[in-house]
Design an enzyme around this catalytic site. Sequence first.
Site, PDB file in Angstrom:
ATOM      1  N   LYS A 142       0.872  -1.180   0.000  1.00 52.02           N
ATOM      2  CA  LYS A 142       0.000   0.000   0.000  1.00 52.02           C
ATOM      3  C   LYS A 142       0.906   1.226   0.000  1.00 52.02           C
ATOM      4  O   LYS A 142       1.162   1.845   1.031  1.00 52.02           O
ATOM      5  CB  LYS A 142      -0.907  -0.015   1.223  1.00 52.02           C
ATOM      6  N   SER A 169      -8.756  -0.463  -4.531  1.00 47.37           N
ATOM      7  CA  SER A 169      -8.992  -0.021  -3.161  1.00 47.37           C
ATOM      8  C   SER A 169     -10.498   0.062  -2.907  1.00 47.37           C
ATOM      9  O   SER A 169     -11.200  -0.929  -3.031  1.00 47.37           O
ATOM     10  CB  SER A 169      -8.284   1.313  -2.916  1.00 47.37           C
TER      11      SER A 169
END
Length: 589
Positions: free
Chosen positions: A188, A383
């Site tokens: 991430k 996401s």
Amino acid sequence: MKQFLITIAGVLVGLTLFAVTVPLVVIGLVASAAAPAAIPDRAVLDLDLRGGLTDQEPRNPLAFLSSHTVSVMGIENALRRAESDDRVKGLLVRLPETGVEPAAADELREAFKRFRAHGKFITAHAQGLYAEGFVVSTYELAAASGDVWLQPSSAFQVTGVAREDLFFKRLFDAHGVVADYQQRYEYKNAVNPFLYDDYTPAHRLAETSWMGSVFDTSLAAVAADRGLQPVALRTVIDAGPYSAEDARAKGLIDHVGEVREAEAGALARAGTGAKLVEIGDYDARGREALADGPKVAVISAEGAIMTGRGEAPAFGGEETIRSDNLAKAFYDAIDDRSVRAIVFRLSSPGGSDTASEQILAAVRAARAAGKPVVVSMGTYGASGGYWIASAANEIIAQPSTLTGSIGVFGGKFVLGPALARFGVDVRGLSVGGDYASSSGTGSAMSATQRAAFSAWMDHIYDGFIARVAQGRRLAPDRVREIARGRVWTGVQAKGLGLVDELGGFALAVDRAKALAGINGAARLVPFGEKLSPFEAIGRMFGGQTRGAALAGSLGDLADGPEFRTLLAAARDARLRSEGATVLAPSMVR
């Protein structure tokens, strides 16, 4: 007195422009809607991709006044109708000199191939192909045309895929700024430029993996469309760049010529008396009535995901996905008894987890009502975008769609030490629990605040994992293996079980019909907010006062010491552009 007279003159000029411009705009819009443009018996559609490309058509009908962009879905819709229109003989495409989004190229390639399969021709012209962005995806579009032109003495620089990132860690260290962030997990990497001065091994692996997948997908498409061996094509591409003349000699393009020559050639192929027709005019003014048949709702969403209702953006504004608006579109489709299935066209890099959860609930409600939902992913489905897609019956993505990114990040910028160097002291007050001051920019979180924040991050991440596991019918441990915030392309995601099929909007419609038991044609009916021209004009002029007030406020801010805090705002804006949700100075995605 002089300033007063200037102000009065400005007001009078503004009122005059308002009185003259608005009626002209309204009359023009009404006239164009009421009188569809006559299509000649021999037409060549004119598609110019040099002004930019969005995934979906803007909700604001006045967007054309400030932008020359076209949309993937608008082009797909126009070409689908033109396939059976005997007046349309072909298509002239003006290619951008740099790259288009890879998934957009995949979608348009499919549309080009269907168009040609109906006996139409396509001519594509570029004023050079330069090594910037995903130029290999632009070449993929060119190859799908079957007739590629390049301007004389221009460059053919299709040699690979490259990107650069700016890393701010050393700058922050030098000025006392601390990026106090956490990630779930190592892939991430949206905040990595603030935490490090170079790519971490995980960041490097993730980026080069999807970039390599995009490059391989585009080259495979080019090889298939130009009848070349993939290995031989890769060898020639890697040895570039070339001049236009050398590119033709190596079989990479078909013609070297000016755009006027390409245009003349296309019109000659269409036959005597052929004329160019802007594809936007054909699409907007030549729409036919909806076909008979069962109804399939089409719900479209593009941009960062945020809570609230929101409005269609004004001129030049970026589209966002507002959870109230999008959820309402689903519930409207649920309440419409004639709707048999839903195709959900989605292009989003992510956003608020709470907004995503609200939309997810609406998707689940549609399925519970017996209306299958098929997601068609555009450029992104990552996401929060993947969060809301995970509950659909099926997910369709292009080979180059960027999807997954199942993870979360959050934190804040600590600006107190940096501002102190300029004589600005950050002081804070709070009442209640210890966590109340955790988002303050003056200092880092305390140990107890950090522990509470970390637990919250874990809660969001575990919830994301659980939703994907349930929606995709995967074991939670398997989802954890392929999650960790990593971005995958569509072709990679299919192998991991995150995507069902590779394809575009047309395939999603077919799958929705099949799941709903619809045989034959279906009526594709859009659901969701779309402004009328009159509503758009009202919002346009109604927002000018607020814009002037905002500009004045920013001017006042720039004169004071608080201006230095704009550093954090700039960082927030950058994260928001990638789908982050800004909660005070803290961010979570």
